[in-house]
Each structure stands twice: as C-alpha cells, then as structure tokens.
Design an enzyme around this catalytic site. Structure first.
Site, mmCIF file in Angstrom:
data_model
loop_
_atom_site.group_PDB
_atom_site.id
_atom_site.type_symbol
_atom_site.label_atom_id
_atom_site.label_comp_id
_atom_site.label_asym_id
_atom_site.label_seq_id
_atom_site.Cartn_x
_atom_site.Cartn_y
_atom_site.Cartn_z
ATOM 1 N N ASP A 1 30.517 23.286 -14.138
ATOM 2 C CA ASP A 1 31.287 22.862 -12.969
ATOM 3 C C ASP A 1 32.636 22.288 -13.363
ATOM 4 O O ASP A 1 33.547 22.201 -12.548
ATOM 5 C CB ASP A 1 30.484 21.824 -12.163
ATOM 6 C CG ASP A 1 30.242 20.564 -12.953
ATOM 7 O OD1 ASP A 1 30.538 19.472 -12.460
ATOM 8 O OD2 ASP A 1 29.719 20.662 -14.070
ATOM 9 N N GLU B 1 32.666 30.984 -2.032
ATOM 10 C CA GLU B 1 33.484 30.196 -2.957
ATOM 11 C C GLU B 1 33.200 30.569 -4.397
ATOM 12 O O GLU B 1 32.048 30.746 -4.794
ATOM 13 C CB GLU B 1 33.205 28.707 -2.777
ATOM 14 C CG GLU B 1 34.092 27.820 -3.636
ATOM 15 C CD GLU B 1 33.323 26.860 -4.524
ATOM 16 O OE1 GLU B 1 33.959 26.061 -5.237
ATOM 17 O OE2 GLU B 1 32.084 26.915 -4.522
ATOM 18 N N ASP C 1 38.687 28.451 -6.101
ATOM 19 C CA ASP C 1 39.007 27.070 -6.468
ATOM 20 C C ASP C 1 40.194 27.003 -7.410
ATOM 21 O O ASP C 1 40.208 27.626 -8.461
ATOM 22 C CB ASP C 1 37.790 26.423 -7.135
ATOM 23 C CG ASP C 1 37.940 24.923 -7.234
ATOM 24 O OD1 ASP C 1 38.686 24.468 -8.113
ATOM 25 O OD2 ASP C 1 37.319 24.208 -6.436
ATOM 26 N N ASP D 1 41.620 25.646 -2.416
ATOM 27 C CA ASP D 1 41.605 24.252 -1.989
ATOM 28 C C ASP D 1 42.763 23.468 -2.587
ATOM 29 O O ASP D 1 43.316 22.583 -1.955
ATOM 30 C CB ASP D 1 40.270 23.591 -2.339
ATOM 31 C CG ASP D 1 39.856 23.843 -3.778
ATOM 32 O OD1 ASP D 1 40.559 24.574 -4.493
ATOM 33 O OD2 ASP D 1 38.814 23.306 -4.196
ATOM 34 N N SER E 1 38.653 18.557 -4.814
ATOM 35 C CA SER E 1 38.004 19.580 -3.990
ATOM 36 C C SER E 1 37.222 19.011 -2.818
ATOM 37 O O SER E 1 36.985 19.712 -1.834
ATOM 38 C CB SER E 1 37.074 20.437 -4.859
ATOM 39 O OG SER E 1 37.810 21.143 -5.824
ATOM 40 N N HIS F 1 38.545 23.308 -15.915
ATOM 41 C CA HIS F 1 39.483 22.376 -16.541
ATOM 42 C C HIS F 1 39.577 22.590 -18.057
ATOM 43 O O HIS F 1 40.266 21.844 -18.737
ATOM 44 C CB HIS F 1 39.041 20.936 -16.284
ATOM 45 C CG HIS F 1 39.158 20.527 -14.850
ATOM 46 N ND1 HIS F 1 40.356 20.150 -14.288
ATOM 47 C CD2 HIS F 1 38.233 20.456 -13.866
ATOM 48 C CE1 HIS F 1 40.152 19.840 -13.013
ATOM 49 N NE2 HIS F 1 38.879 20.022 -12.733
ATOM 50 N N ASP G 1 20.765 37.204 -13.241
ATOM 51 C CA ASP G 1 21.680 36.480 -12.355
ATOM 52 C C ASP G 1 22.533 37.445 -11.537
ATOM 53 O O ASP G 1 23.195 38.322 -12.101
ATOM 54 C CB ASP G 1 22.606 35.581 -13.171
ATOM 55 C CG ASP G 1 21.838 34.520 -13.952
ATOM 56 O OD1 ASP G 1 20.793 34.079 -13.447
ATOM 57 O OD2 ASP G 1 22.278 34.150 -15.057
#
Length: 514
Positions: free
Chosen positions: A360, A341, A63, A401, A116, A364, A315
């Site tokens: 998420d 992804e 991404d 993307d 996206s 940014h 995880d």
C-alpha cells in the site's frame, strides 16, 4: 505503419519494453502536422453534448496521477493499442459522445498537499475534508472519535444504492484502504482498518473500524449496505484473530486480526440471495454472473500485488475484476455505479527509499516500471468497460485523487531509456524514507451523458455533484427527467405514496365485511 512517434512502452510477457522510434521523414513536412490537426478539428466539430441523464456511471481512479505522469501513461496506453493493429486512431467514439477534460484542485481543508482519505471524501461525498479522515466533514478532528458523530457525510455510491442502482467497488488495494474506504466509511482515522488498529478509547466511545463499516453491521447484526460487488484485498481485517489465511495458512503474519471475534465475510454473506465469496482467480472465474446477485472477492490478506508480480493462476487482474463486476451490475434495469481504483497505478520516480514490505506504500517507493505497467492495465480496464457498456447511457470518468512529485525533463532524445529491472529505483534530488504527494491540480477525463459538465478548473468536491446530477442521484434525484423512486427490495412497496397504505387498509376491511 503507424506514424505515431513518441516515448512508448509496451507490455509483453509480463515485462515492459521500450520502443525507441527514430524521427520519421514525414514529421519534417508541415503538411503532416496540418493534416493531423485538421482531422482532430473535424472530429471535434462532429461532437455534440449528451444532455440526458446517465443510466450507468463508472468512475476510474488512478492514485497519484499528475499531468506529468499522464504524458508517459498516454504513450504506454497508445502502444498497447498499436499491438492490436489500431495505430494512432481513437476507439471510434460515437458522434454524440462528448469527451471532456478539465482539472480540479486537490488540497484538503487543513493541508495544501492532500492525502487519499481527504481527497476521497471530496470527490465521493461532495464536501472537502481534513487529511486522514474518511466520510466526515472538516468539523471532525483526526483521531478524535467523539468528533465523528454528527459530522458524517455519505458518498455518491451509498446514495446510488439507495436510489435503486446496483453498486460495486474494484480496487487493487485492501478494500478498507483510504480511497475505497471513503466510499462507505465514516472514520476520523484512515488507519483504523480493523478493530485491532483502533485505540481503546475510540472503541469505548463507540467508533467502528473501517472493515466493520464495510458491512454496515447494525446493533442486531443485520446488514444494510446496499452493495452488490466488492473486489480487492483485505481478508485479514474481516476474519477473527488467529484465523489462518486460506492462501497462506502457514504464515501467522497473514492470519485474521479481529479482536471482536466476528467473521465479517460470513456476516456479509448471511441473509443475501445469490451471494458468493471468493478468494482466488479460479473461484472468481467460476462465478456465474447471470445468477450471482452479490459478490465479495478478497484476494490477499492486505493489498493485492503489483501487476508485474501477479500470479496469473491465483490472482485476478484489474481488468478481470472490472469485467466481472460490470457483468453482474449491468443486469439491474435501473443501472449501476462502479468505482474502480488502482492504488499502484502511478508511482513517483524521485525517491531512493528502501522497500518497506507494504504494497500500500509502494507508490512512494520510486519504482516507475511497476507504475507504468499498472497504467497499462488501468487503460485496458477502461477499454474493456467501454466494450461492455453503451456509451450513450454510461458516463465514464477517469481521474486521480492527487499527484506525486514526479516529473521528467532535460534534453533527452525521444525513446531515451529510464528503466532497468522492474524494481529499479530512480534517483532523487532529496532522498527520503518515503516519497511525498504533490499539491498541483490533476486532470479528469469523461465521456458519455453530462460529460460536458466537467469543464474549467474546479474544486475537487464538484466531481461528486456532477456524478449525482448525471445519474439522478440524491440530492438531484427529483428532477422532472429522473425516473420515479423504486423500493430497494425491487417491489413497489406501499410506502411510496402516502395514500396507498390507508387505501389498502380500507379495501381489506371492505372485503372482510363481504
């Protein structure tokens, strides 16, 4: 000693460290550069296009990857190979494999700088769309439920499943997020993760949330989505409201959110043979890929954690999820389609915005060190996928993307350190609450059957068409070299030929008369 000299990062003990090489004496000699260029040319001359169709397709999506970010990520990937004693050499691609590189335009129909959701619809469904919408054409209007119906477009993954291939997705975000969501959902809002996120009028008009569509629940509760592997985050959108999370039972903020009372995990498991659900690494490791036909793994209530923050005991990494998915999917003799992804792979380094507590949106937040570790892990996932598949029958594609407004410049020396601690935020010329996407073209890299079809500068929706053509997937499934269609259940089925059913009926009546 490797002669590769560039800005490089290596991952060690969960941290990124710099290699600060000095200029080698051999780099001052023109023969050094001429010899390297000649070796590259000789390698290129040995390559030939692979014109046959691909049995398997793997699409890796980082991404926000731009050409600027590739420059640093490439150094990071190269340094990780150096630790294994590979130096600057390539992975030894067969001579009949043609690596391909080209770029595509990322704009949405209604935006110069994309998001996206709109881009996901383009490269997965084959048509450009509006920003913030999933799996619908540009005729659908963001947030207007009634514009969904009749404007749905189906993804390459959906069509691959219907063609008889096994299908899977692996993501480091919630599986209902914009990028993975574009592979299965039809929604005029990327934010409708669960029914609790939808406005009442949208529910009243018949729209379904993204999590609901992940299982493709029909009115009778039956499941029809022909997918085998789903790995990522997003548990809370799949469980009834106030259901305690298995990993965080004492944190009510992590509870299930569904207002309709459905347990979509149980619905997904029902009616499937060899189906398993896991929510931690231990359970994932215990899954027997030789006897498992369907696997859903949801490892966080929302998005999965950054690699640098990941708990190795609970995880799984993107590499481990990718490997498990391939081992399950590759058992299908007709091949598979895997979509991998990493939402957090490339972060911008120009924002000074504070942490918003939502992973998420982490890309940014201007945390480059977190991003580069994600890049290293994505590279390892690509490498592991190559080790588990045959390059002569697998089309592997790595792309993005959209980009971010990331760049690096000035007259800094090679090896200049731009990092501090892992959450260090770089400076920004214009500080914002959240860094923005970039609108420039992004690159795509491919190898394997039909990789040469990626060339030049193209529209982003072209990607889905190349993938479909390479894999004999609708609408390119009736070409002479494509295999005959197969019933999804695995049996030939009487419906494959119009004369089979009447012939069988006549034969049955004839035998009864005897």
């Amino acid at each position: 000693k490797s002669s590769f000299q560039a800005l490089a990062f290596i991952a060690q003990s969960g941290n990124l460290y710099f290699l600060c090489p000095l200029l080698l004496e051999e780099e001052k000699d023109p023969d050094y550069w001429n010899a390297r260029a000649k070796q590259t040319l000789e390698f290129a001359l040995r390559l030939t296009p692979m014109n046959h169709r691909a049995k398997n397709i793997i699409l890796f999506l980082g991404d926000g990857e731009s050409a600027h970010q590739c420059a640093i990520a490439r150094a990071a990937c190269t340094s990780s190979k150096k630790r294994k004693g590979r130096g600057q050499k390539s992975r030894g691609l067969p001579r009949h494999v043609t690596p391909s590189l080209f770029s595509f335009q990322t704009y949405n129909v209604n935006r110069q700088v994309p998001d996206s959701a709109g881009t996901g619809t383009a490269y997965l469904c084959g048509v450009k769309a509006n920003a913030k919408t999933l799996g619908v054409s540009a005729a659908a209007v963001y947030g207007k439920c009634n514009t969904t119906f009749g404007n749905e477009v189906h993804s390459i993954l959906h069509r691959a499943g219907l063609s008889g291939k096994s299908v899977g997705i692996v993501t480091t975000t919630r599986v209902q997020h914009a990028t993975p969501g574009a592979s299965y959902a039809h929604s005029v809002s990327r934010d409708w993760y669960g029914d609790a996120d939808m406005p009442r009028d949208a529910i009243r008009e018949g729209c379904k949330d993204i999590a609901y569509q992940l299982g493709q629940l029909k009115s009778d509760g039956a499941l029809c989505l022909p997918w085998q592997v789903i790995l990522g985050g997003g548990r809370m959108y799949m469980m009834p409201r106030q259901t305690p999370d298995p990993e965080y039972p004492n944190d009510p903020k992590q509870n299930g959110t569904r207002k309709d009372g459905l347990n979509l995990i149980e619905k997904w498991l029902s009616g499937k043979e060899g189906a398993h659900y896991v929510w931690n690494k231990t359970a994932l490791d215990a899954v027997n890929e030789n006897t498992t036909d369907h696997l859903m793994g949801l490892f966080e209530p929302k998005d999965m954690t950054y690699e640098l923050n990941r708990d190795n005991e609970t995880d799984p990494s993107i590499v481990e999820m990718t490997e498990k998915a391939i081992r399950i999917l590759r058992r299908n003799p007709r091949g598979f389609f895997l979509f991998v992804e990493d939402e957090k792979r490339f972060l911008s380094v120009v924002s000074l915005c504070p942490s918003r507590g939502r992973i998420d949106h982490g890309h940014h937040n201007g945390k480059a060190k977190q991003a580069l570790m994600e890049a290293v892990m994505m590279d390892r996932a690509v490498e592991r996928a190559g080790e588990l598949t045959d390059a002569s029958e697998t089309l592997t594609v790595v792309t993005a993307d959209h980009s971010h407004v990331f760049t690096f410049g000035g007259s800094t020396p090679r090896g200049n350190n731009i990092f501090d601690d892992k959450d260090y935020q770089q400076q920004a010329a214009v500080p914002l609450s959240s860094e923005t996407h970039g609108g420039e073209d992004v690159a795509i890299m491919a190898q394997g059957p039909m990789a040469h079809l990626f060339h030049g500068i193209r529209e982003q929706n072209y990607i889905a068409h190349v993938l479909a053509y390479a894999g004999c997937i609708e609408p390119y499934h009736q070409q002479p070299e494509c295999p005959a269609p197969e019933n999804r259940s695995g049996s030939p089925g009487l419906s494959q030929h119009p004369l089979l059913f009447p012939l069988a009926l006549w034969l049955g009546l004839f035998l009864l008369r005897l």
